[in-house]
Design a protein around this motif. Structure first.
Motif, PDB file in Angstrom:
ATOM      1  N   GLY A 330      49.547  49.148  42.290  1.00 29.42           N
ATOM      2  CA  GLY A 330      50.116  48.169  41.374  1.00 29.42           C
ATOM      3  C   GLY A 330      50.441  48.698  39.996  1.00 29.42           C
ATOM      4  O   GLY A 330      51.135  48.055  39.225  1.00 29.42           O
ATOM      5  N   VAL A 331      49.939  49.866  39.624  1.00 28.92           N
ATOM      6  CA  VAL A 331      50.139  50.548  38.344  1.00 28.92           C
ATOM      7  C   VAL A 331      49.451  49.816  37.198  1.00 28.92           C
ATOM      8  O   VAL A 331      48.700  50.415  36.433  1.00 28.92           O
ATOM      9  CB  VAL A 331      51.633  50.762  38.027  1.00 28.92           C
ATOM     10  N   ILE A 332      49.709  48.525  37.022  1.00 31.35           N
ATOM     11  CA  ILE A 332      49.021  47.703  36.015  1.00 31.35           C
ATOM     12  C   ILE A 332      48.603  46.415  36.689  1.00 31.35           C
ATOM     13  O   ILE A 332      49.350  45.851  37.501  1.00 31.35           O
ATOM     14  CB  ILE A 332      49.921  47.383  34.806  1.00 31.35           C
ATOM     15  N   LEU A 333      47.420  45.896  36.356  1.00 31.78           N
ATOM     16  CA  LEU A 333      46.928  44.673  36.971  1.00 31.78           C
ATOM     17  C   LEU A 333      46.259  43.824  35.899  1.00 31.78           C
ATOM     18  O   LEU A 333      45.453  44.320  35.115  1.00 31.78           O
ATOM     19  CB  LEU A 333      45.913  45.008  38.075  1.00 31.78           C
ATOM     20  N   GLY A 334      46.597  42.543  35.832  1.00 38.40           N
ATOM     21  CA  GLY A 334      45.972  41.677  34.839  1.00 38.40           C
ATOM     22  C   GLY A 334      46.735  40.370  34.697  1.00 38.40           C
ATOM     23  O   GLY A 334      47.503  39.966  35.572  1.00 38.40           O
ATOM     24  N   ALA A 337      50.363  37.993  30.275  1.00 39.91           N
ATOM     25  CA  ALA A 337      50.481  38.463  28.896  1.00 39.91           C
ATOM     26  C   ALA A 337      50.088  39.929  28.769  1.00 39.91           C
ATOM     27  O   ALA A 337      50.714  40.701  28.037  1.00 39.91           O
ATOM     28  CB  ALA A 337      49.614  37.597  27.979  1.00 39.91           C
ATOM     29  N   PHE A 338      49.043  40.332  29.495  1.00 36.29           N
ATOM     30  CA  PHE A 338      48.584  41.715  29.422  1.00 36.29           C
ATOM     31  C   PHE A 338      49.628  42.664  29.984  1.00 36.29           C
ATOM     32  O   PHE A 338      49.991  43.667  29.364  1.00 36.29           O
ATOM     33  CB  PHE A 338      47.270  41.864  30.183  1.00 36.29           C
ATOM     34  N   VAL A 339      50.135  42.367  31.180  1.00 41.83           N
ATOM     35  CA  VAL A 339      51.121  43.254  31.816  1.00 41.83           C
ATOM     36  C   VAL A 339      52.399  43.313  30.986  1.00 41.83           C
ATOM     37  O   VAL A 339      52.957  44.397  30.759  1.00 41.83           O
ATOM     38  CB  VAL A 339      51.410  42.800  33.258  1.00 41.83           C
ATOM     39  N   ASP A 340      52.874  42.167  30.511  1.00 40.23           N
ATOM     40  CA  ASP A 340      54.086  42.156  29.690  1.00 40.23           C
ATOM     41  C   ASP A 340      53.879  42.920  28.386  1.00 40.23           C
ATOM     42  O   ASP A 340      54.792  43.593  27.892  1.00 40.23           O
ATOM     43  CB  ASP A 340      54.510  40.718  29.386  1.00 40.23           C
ATOM     44  N   GLY A 341      52.682  42.833  27.826  1.00 39.21           N
ATOM     45  CA  GLY A 341      52.399  43.549  26.587  1.00 39.21           C
ATOM     46  C   GLY A 341      52.489  45.057  26.760  1.00 39.21           C
ATOM     47  O   GLY A 341      53.066  45.768  25.930  1.00 39.21           O
ATOM     48  N   ILE A 342      51.915  45.565  27.859  1.00 36.79           N
ATOM     49  CA  ILE A 342      52.006  47.002  28.143  1.00 36.79           C
ATOM     50  C   ILE A 342      53.449  47.400  28.410  1.00 36.79           C
ATOM     51  O   ILE A 342      53.926  48.442  27.956  1.00 36.79           O
ATOM     52  CB  ILE A 342      51.118  47.369  29.343  1.00 36.79           C
ATOM     53  N   ALA A 358      55.851  41.759  34.079  1.00 34.14           N
ATOM     54  CA  ALA A 358      54.850  41.171  34.971  1.00 34.14           C
ATOM     55  C   ALA A 358      55.478  40.589  36.229  1.00 34.14           C
ATOM     56  O   ALA A 358      56.458  39.839  36.163  1.00 34.14           O
ATOM     57  CB  ALA A 358      54.070  40.084  34.232  1.00 34.14           C
ATOM     58  N   LYS A 359      54.917  40.941  37.391  1.00 37.56           N
ATOM     59  CA  LYS A 359      55.342  40.410  38.674  1.00 37.56           C
ATOM     60  C   LYS A 359      54.166  39.672  39.313  1.00 37.56           C
ATOM     61  O   LYS A 359      53.107  40.260  39.521  1.00 37.56           O
ATOM     62  CB  LYS A 359      55.805  41.537  39.609  1.00 37.56           C
ATOM     63  N   ARG A 360      54.331  38.419  39.611  1.00 38.57           N
ATOM     64  CA  ARG A 360      53.261  37.614  40.183  1.00 38.57           C
ATOM     65  C   ARG A 360      52.865  38.146  41.562  1.00 38.57           C
ATOM     66  O   ARG A 360      53.728  38.439  42.398  1.00 38.57           O
ATOM     67  CB  ARG A 360      53.699  36.160  40.300  1.00 38.57           C
ATOM     68  N   ILE A 361      51.567  38.285  41.802  1.00 36.90           N
ATOM     69  CA  ILE A 361      51.071  38.678  43.114  1.00 36.90           C
ATOM     70  C   ILE A 361      51.066  37.427  43.984  1.00 36.90           C
ATOM     71  O   ILE A 361      50.190  36.563  43.853  1.00 36.90           O
ATOM     72  CB  ILE A 361      49.661  39.294  43.015  1.00 36.90           C
ATOM     73  N   GLN A 362      52.035  37.327  44.874  1.00 35.04           N
ATOM     74  CA  GLN A 362      52.211  36.116  45.657  1.00 35.04           C
ATOM     75  C   GLN A 362      51.065  35.886  46.642  1.00 35.04           C
ATOM     76  O   GLN A 362      50.792  34.754  47.048  1.00 35.04           O
ATOM     77  CB  GLN A 362      53.543  36.186  46.422  1.00 35.04           C
ATOM     78  N   GLU A 363      50.400  36.971  47.053  1.00 30.70           N
ATOM     79  CA  GLU A 363      49.310  36.841  48.011  1.00 30.70           C
ATOM     80  C   GLU A 363      48.060  36.220  47.399  1.00 30.70           C
ATOM     81  O   GLU A 363      47.100  35.899  48.100  1.00 30.70           O
ATOM     82  CB  GLU A 363      48.949  38.212  48.582  1.00 30.70           C
ATOM     83  N   CYS A 364      48.064  36.043  46.090  1.00 31.55           N
ATOM     84  CA  CYS A 364      46.865  35.579  45.386  1.00 31.55           C
ATOM     85  C   CYS A 364      47.084  34.182  44.827  1.00 31.55           C
ATOM     86  O   CYS A 364      48.102  33.903  44.197  1.00 31.55           O
ATOM     87  CB  CYS A 364      46.527  36.554  44.262  1.00 31.55           C
ATOM     88  N   LEU A 368      47.446  36.136  38.932  1.00 31.57           N
ATOM     89  CA  LEU A 368      47.223  37.565  38.719  1.00 31.57           C
ATOM     90  C   LEU A 368      48.567  38.266  38.855  1.00 31.57           C
ATOM     91  O   LEU A 368      49.354  37.945  39.746  1.00 31.57           O
ATOM     92  CB  LEU A 368      46.226  38.109  39.744  1.00 31.57           C
ATOM     93  N   TYR A 369      48.817  39.232  37.955  1.00 36.90           N
ATOM     94  CA  TYR A 369      50.121  39.875  37.897  1.00 36.90           C
ATOM     95  C   TYR A 369      49.989  41.390  37.968  1.00 36.90           C
ATOM     96  O   TYR A 369      48.951  41.957  37.619  1.00 36.90           O
ATOM     97  CB  TYR A 369      50.842  39.489  36.592  1.00 36.90           C
ATOM     98  N   ALA A 370      51.063  42.041  38.422  1.00 38.19           N
ATOM     99  CA  ALA A 370      51.119  43.503  38.491  1.00 38.19           C
ATOM    100  C   ALA A 370      52.461  43.960  37.928  1.00 38.19           C
ATOM    101  O   ALA A 370      53.399  43.160  37.766  1.00 38.19           O
ATOM    102  CB  ALA A 370      50.953  43.989  39.932  1.00 38.19           C
ATOM    103  N   LEU A 371      52.553  45.253  37.642  1.00 36.86           N
ATOM    104  CA  LEU A 371      53.811  45.791  37.122  1.00 36.86           C
ATOM    105  C   LEU A 371      54.827  45.970  38.238  1.00 36.86           C
ATOM    106  O   LEU A 371      56.014  45.817  38.043  1.00 36.86           O
ATOM    107  CB  LEU A 371      53.556  47.139  36.444  1.00 36.86           C
ATOM    108  N   ARG A 372      54.335  46.299  39.451  1.00 34.29           N
ATOM    109  CA  ARG A 372      55.227  46.524  40.575  1.00 34.29           C
ATOM    110  C   ARG A 372      55.195  45.340  41.536  1.00 34.29           C
ATOM    111  O   ARG A 372      54.177  44.716  41.704  1.00 34.29           O
ATOM    112  CB  ARG A 372      54.799  47.794  41.336  1.00 34.29           C
TER     113      ARG A 372
END
Length: 380
Positions: A330-334, A337-342, A358-364, A368-372
């Motif tokens: 996922g490279v970044i997870l959080g 706001a956190f993912v977009d900030g990075i 930020a990309k929403r983790i649809q399985e969750c 929770l969001y990831a960069l990829r």
């Protein structure tokens, strides 16, 4: 040669087998080791936060080299020792047969280095270097610095000191040295040469608080349960949770960090009970419709079935039981706001066509969001 000297290394007592792991290094501080390269995107925290957390994973070459119990213990010691030297805090870890997971907090470098400033700063630096370097070599370094200054080459002496400091609070250098130091010990133990590790390590930048950090810590400590090695992570000696239960204060502090509890809250703030609840939900495995065959090893089978029956979504507690690619790819997870900030802080590293980070983790089910955005086999 005596029978003792000719004995196979693996027949010796544990501490004798680990003597090379515990030995002080003979390289001068700041000495450069061979460089390495890789093409995988690696995002490092850069911004206003005091520290950043990362999930690191690395596998042996082809996954074919497998560690025995002594080798797992050796790698565990190397990780803790290099973490202390580099200024990295271990949140939790798990050493498996052919790979390891590590959740590490890397502090803000300039803030951490303030301890070595002022009139007594150099003395404190040398005291810190004793973690890794022998007394003899530190004596030679002192003499070298003294000689340079007496010859009017104070700038060169300062460059030597700065070369040492560059190795602190750097994730890539920390993992690189862990892998190289363990590789040298492992190759000597087996009388082999060549590469031990498959490739550069994978790393995912994880928000240093809240659900993302708790979930990632549990995912790591549950690896031996998912692999069918134990039914309870407390029974697997080479993970952070088992070490914390064994009384290790440093392991307890790491899991308190993951849970957002006070640093001394393993017992007083009931962090131990809270983390055990996270790891042990009712049910231990997923079975087929006939309840005859185990389809997936893990914990909380009943909870998993209930969530799937309701909406097909997986809760945080369920995610930690599965092999979810976001935790390694996922490279970044959080949070969003956190993912977009990075993403905004390191905008130059991404294509101009990309508008959001930020990309929403649809399985969750939880936010929770990831960069990829992982579109294929995100869970499995």
């Amino acid at each position: 040669m005596t029978p003792r000297q000719s004995a196979h290394p693996q027949s010796l007592p544990l501490e004798e087998q680990l003597v090379g792991v515990n030995a002080k290094t003979g390289l001068f501080p700041g000495a450069r080791m061979r460089s390495w390269s890789g093409g995988r995107l690696r995002v490092l925290g850069k911004g206003p936060l005091e520290s950043y957390c990362y999930h690191v994973m690395s596998r042996t070459n082809g996954g074919e080299i497998r560690f025995d119990e002594v080798e797992k213990e050796a790698l565990r010691r190397v990780i803790w020792r290099m973490a202390e030297f580099c200024g990295v805090k271990v949140v939790t870890y798990c050493i498996m047969g052919n790979h390891f997971h590590l959740l590490a907090e890397v502090p803000h470098r300039e803030t951490w280095l303030q301890r070595f400033e002022g009139p007594e700063g150099e003395a404190r630096l040398f005291e810190h270097l004793r973690v890794l370097y022998s007394k003899a070599y530190l004596g030679l370094l002192r003499e070298d610095l003294k000689d340079l200054r007496e010859r009017g080459m104070a700038t060169l002496a300062q460059e030597r000191i700065e070369a040492v400091k560059k190795r602190f609070c750097d994730l890539s250098l920390f993992v690189k040295e862990v892998k190289e130091r363990f590789s040298r010990w492992y190759n000597k133990r087996h009388g082999r040469r060549g590469t031990l590790w498959m490739d550069r390590f994978k790393s995912v930048l994880v928000e240093g608080k809240g659900e993302a950090l708790r979930t990632m810590a549990a995912y790591i400590d549950l690896n031996p349960v998912r692999a069918g090695l134990v039914k309870d992570p407390k029974d697997y000696r080479w993970c952070g949770y088992a070490e914390a239960l064994g009384g290790s204060r440093r392991a307890q502090r790491g899991l308190c960090k993951a849970l957002g509890k006070p640093v001394d809250g393993w017992k007083t703030a009931r962090a131990a009970a809270a983390y055990r609840c996270l790891l042990h939900v009712e049910g231990r495995e997923v079975r087929d419709a006939q309840n005859e065959n185990v389809m997936r090893r893990g914990v909380s089978a009943e909870k998993t079935r209930a969530v799937l029956a309701e909406s097909g979504k997986l809760s945080m507690a369920d995610l930690v039981k599965l092999r979810v690619r976001y935790f390694t790819d996922g490279v970044i997870l959080g949070s969003k706001a956190f993912v977009d900030g990075i993403f905004e802080a390191q905008r130059e590293r991404f294509s101009p066509k990309r508008k959001t980070g930020a990309k929403r983790i649809q399985e969750c089910e939880e936010p929770l969001y990831a960069l990829r955005q992982l579109r294929v086999n995100a869970v499995g």
